[in-house]
Write a protein that holds these residues in place. Structure first.
Motif, PDB file in Angstrom:
ATOM      1  N   SER A 111       2.688  28.313   3.180  1.00  0.00           N
ATOM      2  CA  SER A 111       3.051  28.843   1.955  1.00  0.00           C
ATOM      3  C   SER A 111       4.327  28.394   1.302  1.00  0.00           C
ATOM      4  CB  SER A 111       3.144  30.315   2.168  1.00  0.00           C
ATOM      5  OG  SER A 111       4.385  30.553   2.929  1.00  0.00           O
ATOM      6  N   ALA A 112       4.453  28.211   0.241  1.00  0.00           N
ATOM      7  CA  ALA A 112       5.693  27.643  -0.260  1.00  0.00           C
ATOM      8  C   ALA A 112       7.017  28.272   0.207  1.00  0.00           C
ATOM      9  CB  ALA A 112       5.704  27.699  -1.862  1.00  0.00           C
ATOM     10  N   SER A 113       7.062  29.577   0.505  1.00  0.00           N
ATOM     11  CA  SER A 113       8.008  30.422   0.602  1.00  0.00           C
ATOM     12  C   SER A 113       8.386  30.111   2.121  1.00  0.00           C
ATOM     13  CB  SER A 113       7.732  31.967   0.822  1.00  0.00           C
ATOM     14  OG  SER A 113       6.644  32.308   1.425  1.00  0.00           O
ATOM     15  N   TRP A 114       7.352  29.996   3.029  1.00  0.00           N
ATOM     16  CA  TRP A 114       7.453  29.478   4.443  1.00  0.00           C
ATOM     17  C   TRP A 114       8.212  28.115   4.337  1.00  0.00           C
ATOM     18  CZ3 TRP A 114       7.057  25.385   7.594  1.00  0.00           C
ATOM     19  CH2 TRP A 114       7.055  25.838   9.005  1.00  0.00           C
ATOM     20  N   PHE A 115       7.784  27.089   3.666  1.00  0.00           N
ATOM     21  CA  PHE A 115       8.500  25.891   3.576  1.00  0.00           C
ATOM     22  C   PHE A 115       9.804  26.082   3.166  1.00  0.00           C
ATOM     23  CE2 PHE A 115       9.358  22.285   1.296  1.00  0.00           C
ATOM     24  CZ  PHE A 115       9.313  21.209   2.082  1.00  0.00           C
ATOM     25  N   PHE A 116      10.132  26.531   2.014  1.00  0.00           N
ATOM     26  CA  PHE A 116      11.438  26.528   1.559  1.00  0.00           C
ATOM     27  C   PHE A 116      12.495  27.264   2.794  1.00  0.00           C
ATOM     28  CE2 PHE A 116       9.570  26.227  -2.558  1.00  0.00           C
ATOM     29  CZ  PHE A 116       9.833  25.095  -2.723  1.00  0.00           C
TER      30      PHE A 116
END
Length: 402
Positions: free
Chosen positions: A169-174
């Motif tokens: 997910s984008a949140s995991w990546f950031f």
């Protein structure tokens, strides 16, 4: 870098197209990777395809933003010459055009390089594809998972549980984009779960097989897997745009920047620059960087036996006769994926990395090949429809077969 979308007009898409090959006109040349075939010697796969429609290709990629991408690079090569196309912008702030020789993160295309090295080691009798991985890497996999052969590792029939962050997910990546991961840490995160199925009975693609294969290469060669890739593939083929970055978060050389579309609480959308990231969370499953030119050279050399002897080349294309977990039959071989399009079997690989989706696809005889990179805006979405439109434009069947 954050680029606001609301209230800002992104520069008009720029389309640059280059042509080389038979019948192109001024400046025509034959692609360096291709042989000249006498008229009337078309092999079955190519004879079933329509002539390359360059106008259709231009139209498909002319407005990538309409399809959720900021940039596109497309290279088509083969017996009809070569077509190069770029569109969109390399930088949303400056509106700079997309470089035709741009580099990009290739994601799971890395796994084709990994499989090639393993098959080379098998040809040298340093690895037995039918021997359990546990023989080479004792203690890496829990006993509860049972024996997994090297072949099952390569063709995704191993049944090993996936890496927890495989669906990113984008949140995991950031949160993790600059963290340093070790390959054994990634494998340990995966194998702490229950096996997906009995090895050899089903197929499910994922990152874990390539991660273990990378460790296998290191154990057998006594050197980092990236060094083995460089010495066995990159250096002999002079792939100067291709690299194994390790912990380097940058993309060297000319490239289009990658972005993630992020929704704000007020309903506005901004584009967050995700070009820089430590790729160690992908490691041997997806960390490499390349260009369309280098990937085309790799693809045609691989398919035509320049990197593997006949027995291992056959292994490269062998798809196991087992069910796929998502339905139907298996489609993945040792490093490649079979794509059935309008009754024609194509071979290649797709890959994704935050801010980028890429692919390389060819007929089995390598006489029509496609390599592309799209700078997509949503890392949690499936392969963009634009990729499928490019694929169909390149490999359109002859009208009599529709």
């Amino acid at each position: 870098m954050d680029v606001p979308r609301r209230g800002m007009r992104v520069g008009a898409a720029v389309l640059v197209v280059g042509f080389t090959g038979a019948g192109v006109g001024a400046g025509e040349a034959t692609a360096a990777n291709d042989v000249v075939y006498p008229p009337g010697t078309l092999e079955p796969a190519l004879s079933r395809l329509a002539s390359l429609d360059r106008a259709a290709l231009r139209q498909v990629i002319v407005s990538p933003m309409d399809s959720g991408a900021t940039a596109a690079q497309v290279r088509v090569s083969g017996a009809e010459g070569r077509w190069l196309g770029t569109s969109g912008v390399a930088d949303l702030r400056t509106g700079a055009p997309v470089p035709a020789d741009g580099r990009f993160r290739i994601g799971a295309l890395t796994q084709t390089f990994i499989a090639t090295v393993v098959l080379q080691l098998a040809a040298e009798r340093r690895i037995d594809l039918e021997r359990p991985v546990q023989h080479y890497l004792p203690g890496l996999l829990p006993l509860s998972l049972g024996p997994v052969t090297v072949r099952q590792l390569l063709d995704h029939t191993h049944g090993l549980p996936p890496v927890p962050h495989a669906v990113r997910s984008a949140s995991w990546f950031f949160e993790h984009r600059f963290r340093r991961w070790s390959p054994r840490e990634l494998v340990a995160l995966a194998v702490s779960g229950a096996p997906r199925f009995v090895p050899g009975t089903r197929q499910e693609e994922g990152d874990i097989g390539a991660l273990v294969a990378g460790l296998l290469i290191e154990k057998v060669t006594g050197r980092p897997y990236g060094q083995a890739v460089r010495e066995r593939i990159l250096a002999p083929l002079h792939l100067r745009d291709t690299s194994v970055p390790g912990h380097d978060p940058t993309v060297p050389g000319p490239h289009a920047r990658g972005y993630e579309s992020v929704a704000e609480r007020d309903g506005a959308t901004r584009q967050v620059d995700v070009t820089e990231a430590n790729p160690s969370w992908a490691w041997a499953a997806g960390e490499m960087i390349s260009s369309t030119a280098d990937l085309d050279t790799f693809l045609v050399t691989l398919f035509r036996g320049g990197l593997l002897p006949p027995e291992q080349l056959e292994d490269l294309f062998r798809v196991p006769d087992v069910p796929h977990v998502s339905g139907g039959r298996a489609v993945h071989s040792a490093g490649l994926t079979r794509v059935d399009l309008d009754g024609l079997s194509l071979w290649g690989r797709s890959g994704a990395f935050p801010g980028s989706t890429s692919g390389m696809v060819a007929t089995r005889d390598a006489r029509r090949r496609l390599v592309f990179s799209l700078n997509t805006l949503r890392m949690d979405e499936a392969r963009p429809a634009l990729a499928d439109r490019v694929l169909r434009a390149v490999f359109a069947p002859r009208a009599s077969q529709t």
